[in-house]
Design a protein around this motif. Structure first.
Motif, PDB file in Angstrom:
ATOM      1  N   LEU A  18       0.820  -1.212   0.000  1.00  0.00           N
ATOM      2  CA  LEU A  18       0.000   0.000   0.000  1.00  0.00           C
ATOM      3  C   LEU A  18       0.856   1.265   0.000  1.00  0.00           C
ATOM      4  N   GLY A  19       2.132   1.147   0.301  1.00  0.00           N
ATOM      5  CA  GLY A  19       3.029   2.305   0.258  1.00  0.00           C
ATOM      6  C   GLY A  19       3.454   2.789   1.623  1.00  0.00           C
ATOM      7  N   LEU A  20       2.519   2.856   2.564  1.00  0.00           N
ATOM      8  CA  LEU A  20       2.820   3.224   3.942  1.00  0.00           C
ATOM      9  C   LEU A  20       2.090   2.275   4.869  1.00  0.00           C
ATOM     10  N   VAL A  21       2.775   1.820   5.903  1.00  0.00           N
ATOM     11  CA  VAL A  21       2.123   1.023   6.929  1.00  0.00           C
ATOM     12  C   VAL A  21       2.500   1.589   8.291  1.00  0.00           C
ATOM     13  N   CYS A  22       1.576   1.479   9.212  1.00  0.00           N
ATOM     14  CA  CYS A  22       1.798   1.939  10.571  1.00  0.00           C
ATOM     15  C   CYS A  22       2.338   0.774  11.398  1.00  0.00           C
ATOM     16  N   LEU A  23       3.422   1.016  12.111  1.00  0.00           N
ATOM     17  CA  LEU A  23       4.045  -0.012  12.946  1.00  0.00           C
ATOM     18  C   LEU A  23       3.732   0.165  14.426  1.00  0.00           C
ATOM     19  N   GLY A  24       3.276   1.353  14.797  1.00  0.00           N
ATOM     20  CA  GLY A  24       2.982   1.568  16.208  1.00  0.00           C
ATOM     21  C   GLY A  24       2.436   2.956  16.450  1.00  0.00           C
ATOM     22  N   VAL A  94       3.991   8.097  16.197  1.00  0.00           N
ATOM     23  CA  VAL A  94       3.562   7.105  15.222  1.00  0.00           C
ATOM     24  C   VAL A  94       4.800   6.543  14.543  1.00  0.00           C
ATOM     25  N   ASP A  95       4.964   5.236  14.601  1.00  0.00           N
ATOM     26  CA  ASP A  95       6.027   4.533  13.880  1.00  0.00           C
ATOM     27  C   ASP A  95       5.462   4.076  12.540  1.00  0.00           C
ATOM     28  N   PHE A  96       6.222   4.268  11.467  1.00  0.00           N
ATOM     29  CA  PHE A  96       5.726   3.862  10.151  1.00  0.00           C
ATOM     30  C   PHE A  96       6.879   3.562   9.212  1.00  0.00           C
ATOM     31  N   THR A  97       6.556   2.863   8.126  1.00  0.00           N
ATOM     32  CA  THR A  97       7.551   2.541   7.117  1.00  0.00           C
ATOM     33  C   THR A  97       6.841   2.288   5.795  1.00  0.00           C
ATOM     34  N   GLY A  98       7.608   2.036   4.746  1.00  0.00           N
ATOM     35  CA  GLY A  98       7.026   1.728   3.440  1.00  0.00           C
ATOM     36  C   GLY A  98       7.721   2.486   2.335  1.00  0.00           C
ATOM     37  N   PRO A  99       7.574   2.025   1.095  1.00  0.00           N
ATOM     38  CA  PRO A  99       8.257   2.667  -0.031  1.00  0.00           C
ATOM     39  C   PRO A  99       7.841   4.111  -0.261  1.00  0.00           C
ATOM     40  N   ALA A 100       6.636   4.486   0.175  1.00  0.00           N
ATOM     41  CA  ALA A 100       6.185   5.862  -0.041  1.00  0.00           C
ATOM     42  C   ALA A 100       6.965   6.864   0.796  1.00  0.00           C
ATOM     43  N   THR A 101       7.699   6.409   1.817  1.00  0.00           N
ATOM     44  CA  THR A 101       8.481   7.357   2.615  1.00  0.00           C
ATOM     45  C   THR A 101       9.529   8.074   1.761  1.00  0.00           C
ATOM     46  N   ALA A 102      10.052   7.392   0.741  1.00  0.00           N
ATOM     47  CA  ALA A 102      11.041   8.032  -0.140  1.00  0.00           C
ATOM     48  C   ALA A 102      10.417   9.199  -0.894  1.00  0.00           C
ATOM     49  N   THR A 103       9.187   9.002  -1.365  1.00  0.00           N
ATOM     50  CA  THR A 103       8.508  10.077  -2.093  1.00  0.00           C
ATOM     51  C   THR A 103       8.135  11.219  -1.154  1.00  0.00           C
ATOM     52  N   TYR A 104       7.637  10.898   0.026  1.00  0.00           N
ATOM     53  CA  TYR A 104       7.315  11.957   0.993  1.00  0.00           C
ATOM     54  C   TYR A 104       8.566  12.745   1.378  1.00  0.00           C
ATOM     55  N   VAL A 145      -5.093  -1.295   7.049  1.00  0.00           N
ATOM     56  CA  VAL A 145      -5.478  -0.324   6.033  1.00  0.00           C
ATOM     57  C   VAL A 145      -5.890   1.001   6.683  1.00  0.00           C
ATOM     58  N   GLU A 146      -6.670   0.930   7.759  1.00  0.00           N
ATOM     59  CA  GLU A 146      -7.086   2.156   8.453  1.00  0.00           C
ATOM     60  C   GLU A 146      -5.889   2.925   8.993  1.00  0.00           C
ATOM     61  N   THR A 147      -4.981   2.230   9.645  1.00  0.00           N
ATOM     62  CA  THR A 147      -3.842   2.918  10.236  1.00  0.00           C
ATOM     63  C   THR A 147      -2.892   3.446   9.159  1.00  0.00           C
ATOM     64  N   GLY A 148      -2.716   2.686   8.070  1.00  0.00           N
ATOM     65  CA  GLY A 148      -1.877   3.163   6.973  1.00  0.00           C
ATOM     66  C   GLY A 148      -2.444   4.429   6.348  1.00  0.00           C
ATOM     67  N   ALA A 149      -3.761   4.458   6.140  1.00  0.00           N
ATOM     68  CA  ALA A 149      -4.391   5.663   5.577  1.00  0.00           C
ATOM     69  C   ALA A 149      -4.204   6.856   6.506  1.00  0.00           C
ATOM     70  N   ALA A 150      -4.278   6.612   7.815  1.00  0.00           N
ATOM     71  CA  ALA A 150      -4.124   7.705   8.773  1.00  0.00           C
ATOM     72  C   ALA A 150      -2.693   8.234   8.801  1.00  0.00           C
ATOM     73  N   VAL A 151      -1.703   7.399   8.480  1.00  0.00           N
ATOM     74  CA  VAL A 151      -0.329   7.898   8.400  1.00  0.00           C
ATOM     75  C   VAL A 151      -0.206   8.913   7.267  1.00  0.00           C
ATOM     76  N   HIS A 152      -0.841   8.646   6.125  1.00  0.00           N
ATOM     77  CA  HIS A 152      -0.861   9.644   5.045  1.00  0.00           C
ATOM     78  C   HIS A 152      -1.461  10.953   5.556  1.00  0.00           C
ATOM     79  N   GLU A 153      -2.589  10.873   6.261  1.00  0.00           N
ATOM     80  CA  GLU A 153      -3.219  12.067   6.823  1.00  0.00           C
ATOM     81  C   GLU A 153      -2.276  12.785   7.775  1.00  0.00           C
TER      82      GLU A 153
END
Length: 295
Positions: A18-24, A94-104, A145-153
């Motif tokens: 999904l690009g971003l995932v929440c880890l904590g 919020v801990d997070f990771t994913g390939p979208a971090t490079a774009t952000y 999915v909910e937590t990943g979407a909230a990381v984008h927010e």
């Protein structure tokens, strides 16, 4: 004395796509223990809403942290931080990771070179953290999915709350957007804002992650799509409305960037707007609805 609540997750490889995932996620306040020195393999956004403290990075320099503020913890970067023991602070993380971090990061939403970022307020960021916390209930089948979407927010909220940026964004980008439909070169845009072309390119790259030419093109093509969809203006007239005197050049440019010729785009997306096209953004609390009067 301090109070802590936190929850950690392990998203599946599929969710990482999904690009971003929440880890904590965590909510803490008070005279919290010092964190580190340590090094992580993922990103953390630490939002300090009240109080003060300090941060120390790999170079050893101690940076004061005064709320409202954001602390960026970047993968592979040693860090050490904590609140003033006399005052404590209110913190959410919020801990997070994913390939979208490079774009952000490329777009300037994540700032590895600025670990402590002053904010104007933390309300929107804490609201995004709150959505993650609510989604973290045990047994939630939509958790990842909910937590990943909230990381984008959260990343958008933190970018908007930066103290060096107005509520509506970077003033240079605002000025470019205002003049986007005028047939001006990048050098002429720069001159209007009292900047050299190189300074303008650097400012736009920093604020939008692209060149001034691409930033203006995105605005022009967006408006061209609206005109093609909602009006019966000939393509040549649409081209002139968005700053192109040569309709053939506009059509080639549109086709290359959109993937459809203007006429084909209109065929697919066009619709009659009998009430007229509005530039007013609807109030989210009172969106347009179908009126059902008495029969």
């Amino acid at each position: 004395m301090y109070h802590t609540w936190m929850r950690y997750f392990t998203p599946s490889p599929t969710h990482h796509k999904l690009g971003l995932v929440c880890l904590g996620v965590g909510l803490q306040h008070g005279a919290l223990p010092t964190v580190g020195p340590r090094t992580l393999d993922h990103h953390v956004a630490v939002v300090v809403s009240a109080g003060r403290g300090w941060y120390r990075g790999p170079e050893g320099r101690r940076i004061a942290v005064t709320a409202p503020a954001l602390i960026w913890l970047i993968p592979g970067t040693p860090h050490h931080y904590g609140p003033d023991p006399a005052t404590g602070w209110d913190e959410s993380f919020v801990d997070f990771t994913g390939p979208a971090t490079a774009t952000y990061t490329e777009l300037g939403y994540i700032e590895p070179d600025r670990p402590v970022v002053p904010l104007t307020d933390t309300a929107a960021a804490r609201a995004a953290v709150g959505r993650i916390a609510r989604a973290a209930r045990r047994g939630n089948p939509l958790l990842e999915v909910e937590t990943g979407a909230a990381v984008h927010e959260l990343l958008v909220a933190l970018r908007r709350a930066r103290a060096d940026m107005g509520a509506d964004g970077d003033p240079v980008l605002q000025a470019l957007a205002r003049d986007a439909f005028q047939p001006l070169s990048v050098a002429e845009h720069a001159s209007r804002h009292g900047m050299t072309p190189a300074a303008l390119r650097a400012a736009v790259r920093r604020g939008a992650g692209c060149s001034p030419k691409d930033y203006l093109l995105g605005i022009r093509l967006g408006r061209a799509k609206e005109l093609l969809v909602a009006t019966e203006l000939p393509v040549a007239a649409v081209a002139r409305r968005v700053g192109y005197d040569d309709p053939a050049y506009f059509s080639r440019l549109f086709t290359r960037r959109v993937g459809l010729a203007p006429v084909r785009f209109r065929e697919q997306q066009g619709r009659a707007v009998h009430g007229g096209w509005s530039h007013r953004i609807p109030d989210p609390e009172h969106p347009p609805t179908i009126s059902t009067g008495p029969t």
